[in-house]
Design a protein around this motif. Structure first.
Motif, PDB file in Angstrom:
ATOM      1  N   LEU A 179       4.944 -15.811  22.494  1.00  0.00           N
ATOM      2  CA  LEU A 179       5.654 -15.209  21.360  1.00  0.00           C
ATOM      3  C   LEU A 179       6.904 -14.464  21.826  1.00  0.00           C
ATOM      4  O   LEU A 179       7.949 -14.515  21.165  1.00  0.00           O
ATOM      5  N   MET A 180       6.804 -13.781  22.962  1.00  0.00           N
ATOM      6  CA  MET A 180       7.974 -13.085  23.499  1.00  0.00           C
ATOM      7  C   MET A 180       9.052 -14.083  23.925  1.00  0.00           C
ATOM      8  O   MET A 180      10.253 -13.866  23.706  1.00  0.00           O
ATOM      9  N   GLY A 181       8.622 -15.165  24.511  1.00  0.00           N
ATOM     10  CA  GLY A 181       9.574 -16.200  24.906  1.00  0.00           C
ATOM     11  C   GLY A 181      10.277 -16.819  23.709  1.00  0.00           C
ATOM     12  O   GLY A 181      11.495 -17.037  23.736  1.00  0.00           O
ATOM     13  N   LEU A 182       9.518 -17.095  22.661  1.00  0.00           N
ATOM     14  CA  LEU A 182      10.108 -17.659  21.444  1.00  0.00           C
ATOM     15  C   LEU A 182      11.068 -16.671  20.794  1.00  0.00           C
ATOM     16  O   LEU A 182      12.104 -17.070  20.251  1.00  0.00           O
ATOM     17  N   ALA A 183      10.725 -15.390  20.855  1.00  0.00           N
ATOM     18  CA  ALA A 183      11.610 -14.370  20.287  1.00  0.00           C
ATOM     19  C   ALA A 183      12.946 -14.343  21.030  1.00  0.00           C
ATOM     20  O   ALA A 183      14.020 -14.279  20.408  1.00  0.00           O
ATOM     21  N   PHE A 184      12.896 -14.393  22.358  1.00  0.00           N
ATOM     22  CA  PHE A 184      14.141 -14.412  23.134  1.00  0.00           C
ATOM     23  C   PHE A 184      14.896 -15.710  22.899  1.00  0.00           C
ATOM     24  O   PHE A 184      16.141 -15.717  22.833  1.00  0.00           O
ATOM     25  N   TYR A 185      14.187 -16.802  22.776  1.00  0.00           N
ATOM     26  CA  TYR A 185      14.765 -18.120  22.487  1.00  0.00           C
ATOM     27  C   TYR A 185      15.592 -18.065  21.203  1.00  0.00           C
ATOM     28  O   TYR A 185      16.749 -18.513  21.169  1.00  0.00           O
ATOM     29  N   LEU A 186      15.029 -17.490  20.151  1.00  0.00           N
ATOM     30  CA  LEU A 186      15.735 -17.367  18.881  1.00  0.00           C
ATOM     31  C   LEU A 186      16.884 -16.371  18.974  1.00  0.00           C
ATOM     32  O   LEU A 186      17.923 -16.542  18.320  1.00  0.00           O
ATOM     33  N   PHE A 187      16.698 -15.333  19.790  1.00  0.00           N
ATOM     34  CA  PHE A 187      17.764 -14.341  19.982  1.00  0.00           C
ATOM     35  C   PHE A 187      18.998 -14.992  20.614  1.00  0.00           C
ATOM     36  O   PHE A 187      20.139 -14.725  20.201  1.00  0.00           O
ATOM     37  N   VAL A 188      18.782 -15.855  21.590  1.00  0.00           N
ATOM     38  CA  VAL A 188      19.908 -16.546  22.224  1.00  0.00           C
ATOM     39  C   VAL A 188      20.626 -17.435  21.213  1.00  0.00           C
ATOM     40  O   VAL A 188      21.860 -17.487  21.172  1.00  0.00           O
ATOM     41  N   TYR A 189      19.850 -18.110  20.371  1.00  0.00           N
ATOM     42  CA  TYR A 189      20.461 -18.928  19.318  1.00  0.00           C
ATOM     43  C   TYR A 189      21.311 -18.062  18.385  1.00  0.00           C
ATOM     44  O   TYR A 189      22.400 -18.481  17.963  1.00  0.00           O
ATOM     45  N   ALA A 190      20.813 -16.893  18.064  1.00  0.00           N
ATOM     46  CA  ALA A 190      21.546 -16.002  17.160  1.00  0.00           C
ATOM     47  C   ALA A 190      22.868 -15.562  17.785  1.00  0.00           C
ATOM     48  O   ALA A 190      23.918 -15.556  17.117  1.00  0.00           O
ATOM     49  N   VAL A 191      22.825 -15.193  19.073  1.00  0.00           N
ATOM     50  CA  VAL A 191      24.058 -14.801  19.771  1.00  0.00           C
ATOM     51  C   VAL A 191      25.029 -15.977  19.816  1.00  0.00           C
ATOM     52  O   VAL A 191      26.233 -15.830  19.550  1.00  0.00           O
ATOM     53  N   TYR A 192      24.507 -17.147  20.140  1.00  0.00           N
ATOM     54  CA  TYR A 192      25.362 -18.338  20.190  1.00  0.00           C
ATOM     55  C   TYR A 192      25.971 -18.644  18.825  1.00  0.00           C
ATOM     56  O   TYR A 192      27.161 -19.001  18.741  1.00  0.00           O
ATOM     57  N   PHE A 193      25.194 -18.495  17.760  1.00  0.00           N
ATOM     58  CA  PHE A 193      25.691 -18.811  16.420  1.00  0.00           C
ATOM     59  C   PHE A 193      26.893 -17.941  16.059  1.00  0.00           C
ATOM     60  O   PHE A 193      27.876 -18.422  15.477  1.00  0.00           O
ATOM     61  N   VAL A 194      26.822 -16.665  16.435  1.00  0.00           N
ATOM     62  CA  VAL A 194      27.958 -15.763  16.181  1.00  0.00           C
ATOM     63  C   VAL A 194      29.188 -16.229  16.963  1.00  0.00           C
ATOM     64  O   VAL A 194      30.300 -16.313  16.422  1.00  0.00           O
ATOM     65  N   LEU A 195      28.989 -16.553  18.246  1.00  0.00           N
ATOM     66  CA  LEU A 195      30.096 -17.018  19.083  1.00  0.00           C
ATOM     67  C   LEU A 195      30.593 -18.389  18.621  1.00  0.00           C
ATOM     68  O   LEU A 195      31.802 -18.675  18.694  1.00  0.00           O
ATOM     69  N   TYR A 196      29.676 -19.206  18.150  1.00  0.00           N
ATOM     70  CA  TYR A 196      30.001 -20.540  17.626  1.00  0.00           C
ATOM     71  C   TYR A 196      30.944 -20.422  16.429  1.00  0.00           C
ATOM     72  O   TYR A 196      31.989 -21.081  16.361  1.00  0.00           O
ATOM     73  N   LYS A 197      30.628 -19.534  15.511  1.00  0.00           N
ATOM     74  CA  LYS A 197      31.485 -19.315  14.347  1.00  0.00           C
ATOM     75  C   LYS A 197      32.815 -18.689  14.758  1.00  0.00           C
ATOM     76  O   LYS A 197      33.882 -19.052  14.227  1.00  0.00           O
ATOM     77  N   LEU A 198      32.750 -17.774  15.704  1.00  0.00           N
ATOM     78  CA  LEU A 198      33.961 -17.100  16.159  1.00  0.00           C
ATOM     79  C   LEU A 198      34.911 -18.079  16.848  1.00  0.00           C
ATOM     80  O   LEU A 198      36.143 -17.958  16.709  1.00  0.00           O
ATOM     81  N   SER A 199      34.345 -19.053  17.558  1.00  0.00           N
ATOM     82  CA  SER A 199      35.185 -20.012  18.285  1.00  0.00           C
ATOM     83  C   SER A 199      36.049 -20.830  17.337  1.00  0.00           C
ATOM     84  O   SER A 199      37.202 -21.150  17.650  1.00  0.00           O
ATOM     85  N   PHE A 200      35.531 -21.164  16.167  1.00  0.00           N
ATOM     86  CA  PHE A 200      36.314 -21.939  15.205  1.00  0.00           C
ATOM     87  C   PHE A 200      37.488 -21.118  14.671  1.00  0.00           C
ATOM     88  O   PHE A 200      38.578 -21.645  14.443  1.00  0.00           O
TER      89      PHE A 200
END
Length: 469
Positions: A179-200
């Motif tokens: 569960l902790m691993g999945l939480a960090f996994y989703l956290f990385v996706y969230a950080v990437y999503f912000v940077l992904y939107k910012l890159s455009f």
């Protein structure tokens, strides 16, 4: 197909890009640099070699990470070797080497694996308390974001250490760790999503519509069970897209795995069996998360590397649990090795390389013989998507195996201009040629277009039919 677009586009079209709008900025930087150093179709081979040697450098890392995670379980002695063997003979791995557009996989997948290994290493328990080291969190986050900016689907390899930890019967607090691993996994996706939107916004580039968010859980779950998971149970054996054999074997193997799980835990521990199936199934689904959150539903082999490997590992671990006879395991191991190697060679040599190599050589020679400076227009008749599979009597797999490069509508213009350039050595002359295309001879004949001295007809099916397979 994408290589044809890239080898012409990066050197001939100002402002050309292909991958930034899909959120793969690092891949765009890497492949833009590599393709600008290519001049002819043959040079694509060198980019593929970058992938090959990159994987040769990364495979020891994969082996050591897996070996370290299962080192204390005597029954898992051969699991690291066969996991790596399966990895290098799998269809996604073959795609990553044979297709220069996917050459970044060795970086993206390995970065994700190391990110997951760091997070797992940073989780510590003492009595009923747990703590997570920030010292490992920051580099893990960095590696995860790097992986996602290379290829979103590759980040699923982050979950491999947690899968091995979860199926290991001797691990402590493994449910909490997962569960902790999945939480960090989703956290990385969230950080990437912000940077992904910012890159455009920073690059002033519109995102690709096919990658827009599409939240329909039930619809996507049905797609996952029917296509990606089904394909992962083929174990490197290339079958037809709608193979009736696979459609029968897949549910039987899935049912058999579930039954063996309950037998393994016994009647008294049936709850543990349910928990095991839920955990493994959850990891399977989470490993395909990027494709389940976007509008496009396309279970290509290149998106399945992590899921394929996860399915293989849990099935292999189940076999190792039930079969204790050393001689039987050795015989099975040799048979499995031969099966994987033979399948990989066939898939690479006969299903991918031979058709594409022949198509490229024939079309290149056709332009060399028939093009002259007076030609201003090319009429390009594309083959069907099943043309190569029928001609070479091989099974087609998505857009990656047993498919003509020139059958896709975004290929003819770039491919034509590249071959004209290679025939003349004049890039400006090639760029000035107009390319019109049709999906088949019937569509061309009904178009009313006529030929003249300034027009070159490129009837790909007719040209390829003149050559023996």
């Amino acid at each position: 197909m994408d290589e044809a677009l890239q080898i012409w586009g990066y050197k001939s079209i100002p402002g050309f890009y292909m991958l930034i709008d899909e959120g793969r900025w690092l891949t765009e930087v890497l492949e833009g640099w590599l393709f600008r150093m290519t001049d002819r179709v043959h040079d694509v081979t060198y980019i593929r070699l970058v992938s090959l040697f990159g994987w040769l450098a990364c495979l020891p890392v994969w082996y050591m990470v897996i070996k370290r995670l299962v080192a204390k379980v005597s029954g898992y002695k051969y699991l690291p070797f066969f996991s790596c063997l399966y990895l290098i003979t799998s269809l996604p791995f073959i795609v990553s080497v044979q297709w220069a557009t996917c050459m970044q996989f060795f970086i993206a997948d390995t970065a994700a694996l190391l990110s997951g290994a760091l997070v797992l290493q940073g989780i510590h328990f003492k009595a009923n308390w747990w703590r997570f080291s920030a010292r490992t969190a920051l580099p893990a986050l960095f590696l995860g974001v790097v992986s996602l900016f290379f290829y979103q689907g590759a980040f699923a390899c982050f979950l491999l250490p947690f899968l091995l930890n979860f199926i290991n019967p001797f691990k402590y607090k493994k449910d909490t760790v997962l569960l902790m691993g999945l939480a960090f996994y989703l956290f990385v996706y969230a950080v990437y999503f912000v940077l992904y939107k910012l890159s455009f916004s920073l690059l002033d580039i519109p995102p690709d519509p096919r990658n827009s968010l599409y939240i329909h859980p039930w619809e996507k779950l049905k797609f996952f069970l029917a296509r990606p998971l089904e394909r992962s149970f083929r174990f490197t054996l290339l079958t037809h897209e709608d193979s009736p054999i696979s459609q029968v074997l897949y549910p039987l193997m899935l049912l058999g795995f579930s039954v063996l799980t309950f037998i393994r835990f016994g009647k008294a521990k049936w709850r543990n069996a349910v928990k095991y199936l839920a955990g493994v199934g959850g990891i399977f689904i989470m490993s395909y998360l990027p494709a389940l959150l976007i509008q496009e539903s396309f279970a290509s082999n290149r998106t399945l590397m992590a899921l394929d490997l996860f399915v293989f590992i849990v099935c292999l671990e189940m076999v190792l649990f039930f079969i204790k006879d050393r001689r039987l395991l050795q015989i099975a191991g040799v048979a499995m090795t031969l099966f994987f190697v033979v399948c990989a060679r066939y898939n690479f040599q006969y299903v991918f390389l031979r058709p594409v190599q022949q198509e490229t050589a024939v079309l290149k020679n056709y332009f060399k013989q028939h093009y002259h400076p007076g030609i201003t227009t090319v009429h390009f008749i594309r083959p069907s998507e099943d043309f190569m599979a029928e001609k070479y009597r091989v099974n087609r797999s998505m857009d990656e195996f047993g498919v003509s490069s020139s059958c896709w509508d975004w290929v003819p213009e770039s491919l034509t201009k590249q071959f004209i350039y290679e025939a003349t050595g004049n890039r400006e002359q090639a760029a000035g040629v107009q390319v019109k295309q049709w999906a088949g001879k019937a569509a061309y004949l009904s178009s009313g277009e006529s030929l003249n001295n300034n027009t070159l007809l490129v009837d790909v099916p007719a040209i390829l039919n003149q050559v023996k397979p």
